[in-house]
Enzyme design. Structure first.
Site, PDB file in Angstrom:
ATOM      1  N   ASP A 184      30.231  79.932 -59.199  1.00 55.94           N
ATOM      2  CA  ASP A 184      31.180  80.100 -60.300  1.00 55.94           C
ATOM      3  C   ASP A 184      30.807  81.368 -61.067  1.00 55.94           C
ATOM      4  O   ASP A 184      29.654  81.549 -61.460  1.00 55.94           O
ATOM      5  CB  ASP A 184      31.110  78.876 -61.231  1.00 55.94           C
ATOM      6  CG  ASP A 184      32.258  78.844 -62.227  1.00 55.94           C
ATOM      7  OD1 ASP A 184      33.112  79.750 -62.152  1.00 55.94           O
ATOM      8  OD2 ASP A 184      32.298  77.928 -63.061  1.00 55.94           O
ATOM      9  N   ASN A 192      39.073  89.672 -67.560  1.00 56.97           N
ATOM     10  CA  ASN A 192      40.530  89.614 -67.633  1.00 56.97           C
ATOM     11  C   ASN A 192      41.035  89.987 -69.020  1.00 56.97           C
ATOM     12  O   ASN A 192      42.010  90.729 -69.172  1.00 56.97           O
ATOM     13  CB  ASN A 192      41.024  88.210 -67.259  1.00 56.97           C
ATOM     14  CG  ASN A 192      41.254  88.058 -65.766  1.00 56.97           C
ATOM     15  OD1 ASN A 192      41.536  89.032 -65.076  1.00 56.97           O
ATOM     16  ND2 ASN A 192      41.126  86.849 -65.256  1.00 56.97           N
ATOM     17  N   HIS A 197      44.437  91.751 -65.769  1.00 50.74           N
ATOM     18  CA  HIS A 197      44.353  90.980 -64.523  1.00 50.74           C
ATOM     19  C   HIS A 197      44.098  91.865 -63.298  1.00 50.74           C
ATOM     20  O   HIS A 197      43.536  91.410 -62.304  1.00 50.74           O
ATOM     21  CB  HIS A 197      45.632  90.170 -64.320  1.00 50.74           C
ATOM     22  CG  HIS A 197      45.758  89.029 -65.294  1.00 50.74           C
ATOM     23  ND1 HIS A 197      44.987  87.896 -65.205  1.00 50.74           N
ATOM     24  CD2 HIS A 197      46.540  88.866 -66.390  1.00 50.74           C
ATOM     25  CE1 HIS A 197      45.289  87.072 -66.183  1.00 50.74           C
ATOM     26  NE2 HIS A 197      46.232  87.636 -66.930  1.00 50.74           N
ATOM     27  N   ASP A 201      41.346  90.937 -60.625  1.00 48.81           N
ATOM     28  CA  ASP A 201      41.595  90.818 -59.178  1.00 48.81           C
ATOM     29  C   ASP A 201      40.598  91.645 -58.381  1.00 48.81           C
ATOM     30  O   ASP A 201      40.094  91.220 -57.343  1.00 48.81           O
ATOM     31  CB  ASP A 201      43.022  91.269 -58.848  1.00 48.81           C
ATOM     32  CG  ASP A 201      44.076  90.281 -59.330  1.00 48.81           C
ATOM     33  OD1 ASP A 201      43.700  89.158 -59.712  1.00 48.81           O
ATOM     34  OD2 ASP A 201      45.269  90.644 -59.324  1.00 48.81           O
ATOM     35  N   GLU A 228      37.970  81.604 -60.294  1.00 44.71           N
ATOM     36  CA  GLU A 228      36.766  82.395 -60.041  1.00 44.71           C
ATOM     37  C   GLU A 228      35.694  81.566 -59.364  1.00 44.71           C
ATOM     38  O   GLU A 228      34.500  81.850 -59.470  1.00 44.71           O
ATOM     39  CB  GLU A 228      36.219  82.980 -61.359  1.00 44.71           C
ATOM     40  CG  GLU A 228      35.739  81.966 -62.379  1.00 44.71           C
ATOM     41  CD  GLU A 228      36.835  81.485 -63.320  1.00 44.71           C
ATOM     42  OE1 GLU A 228      36.519  81.151 -64.470  1.00 44.71           O
ATOM     43  OE2 GLU A 228      38.015  81.450 -62.908  1.00 44.71           O
TER      44      GLU A 228
END
Length: 296
Positions: A184, A192, A197, A201, A228
């Site tokens: 994680d 973000n 975003h 990405d 994530e």
């Protein structure tokens, strides 16, 4: 004088001629490839679509056996079953991979039927086929959409579940262990929020690249579990081997300042890594093994 007038009914002959013209038109203009062979499989004739699909001109295949089209993807048993069906049922239908003149291998849907003479014996075989390359490509796209994450290219949760169940089934048969690592990303929300975003990405793609590099063999799997969160599935015979892979993943991720978008460099993105392992004996749902790694 006496005049004798005789009439001959040529209706049947006219019908036969019309039938022959129709058959010739179908042969010439059909969108399916057509080839006609004798009972030994030697090609007697092909139509224009055959040439367009295979790349072979008519004069290049007349008098030759269809094996010039063989792709090499089918074993001898495949062709033996085909001929057995033709001899016993006078018909065969199925998918087959053939090779064009330029060497390209392509899939086709093929139907072969026996043509009988007035004595009931087979005189020729007629094969009709359609190039189904586009259909196969579409099927592969659908399969990829169903089993892979479009952003990272990693297997998704669906494929992970399938592979995990397969691996768990092999633990007893092979005496093989399984290690499941749940990864994680920490600080991902800030990436973000701060950079947008697009930056998030790129961060996920770079993490995916690190995970791919860490895989040792085909049995290993790195998947995007969602958001994530990532999962590593590592079959192993000794736990230190699996742990060394996980440690390599952790170290490589620690080196990344993610993401790099133009001149923007986000704060260090770290990861939390938990592990669950399955010995050959216990039987638990695959989803529970992932949850155990998540808790860890």
């Amino acid at each position: 004088g006496l005049h004798v007038v005789s009439f001959v009914d040529i209706t049947s002959r006219k019908k036969e001629e019309e039938s022959q013209r129709l058959a010739a038109a179908v042969f010439a203009y059909a969108k399916e490839g057509i080839l006609i062979t004798d009972t030994e499989g030697v090609i007697l004739d092909v139509n224009q679509t055959f040439t367009e699909v295979t790349g072979y001109r008519r004069d290049e295949v007349i008098g030759k056996p269809p094996r010039i089209l063989k792709s090499g993807r089918h074993d001898q048993a495949f062709y033996e079953n085909m001929w057995r069906s033709l001899k016993e049922q006078f018909h065969w239908h199925g998918e087959i991979w053939n090779r064009r003149k330029n060497g390209e291998i392509y899939p086709e849907m093929l139907t072969i039927s026996a043509v009988h003479g007035v004595d009931g014996k087979t005189q020729q075989y007629v094969g009709l086929f359609s190039d189904i390359s586009e259909i196969k490509d579409y099927e592969q796209q659908l399969k990829r959409l169903a089993h892979y994450d479009p952003l990272t290219g990693l297997p998704n949760r669906v494929l992970l579940s399938d592979r995990l169940q397969q691996a768990m089934a092999q633990t007893t048969r092979r005496g093989q262990h399984i290690a499941v690592f749940y990864l994680d990303l920490d600080g991902f929300k800030q990436v973000n929020d701060q950079y947008g975003h697009q930056a998030g990405d790129e961060c996920l793609r770079q993490v995916a690249a690190v995970l791919k590099q860490a895989l040792r063999r085909d049995d290993d799997l790195a998947a995007r579990y969602g958001g994530e969160e990532f999962v590593l599935l590592l079959p192993f015979t000794d736990l230190p081997g699996a742990l060394s892979v996980a440690e390599a993943v952790r170290q490589n991720l620690a080196k990344l300042a993610l993401p790099h978008i133009g001149s923007l460099v986000a704060n260090q993105v770290t990861c939390s890594l938990g592990c669950a392992r399955l010995m050959p004996e216990p039987e638990i749902p695959s989803s529970e093994l992932v949850e155990m790694a998540d808790v860890a």
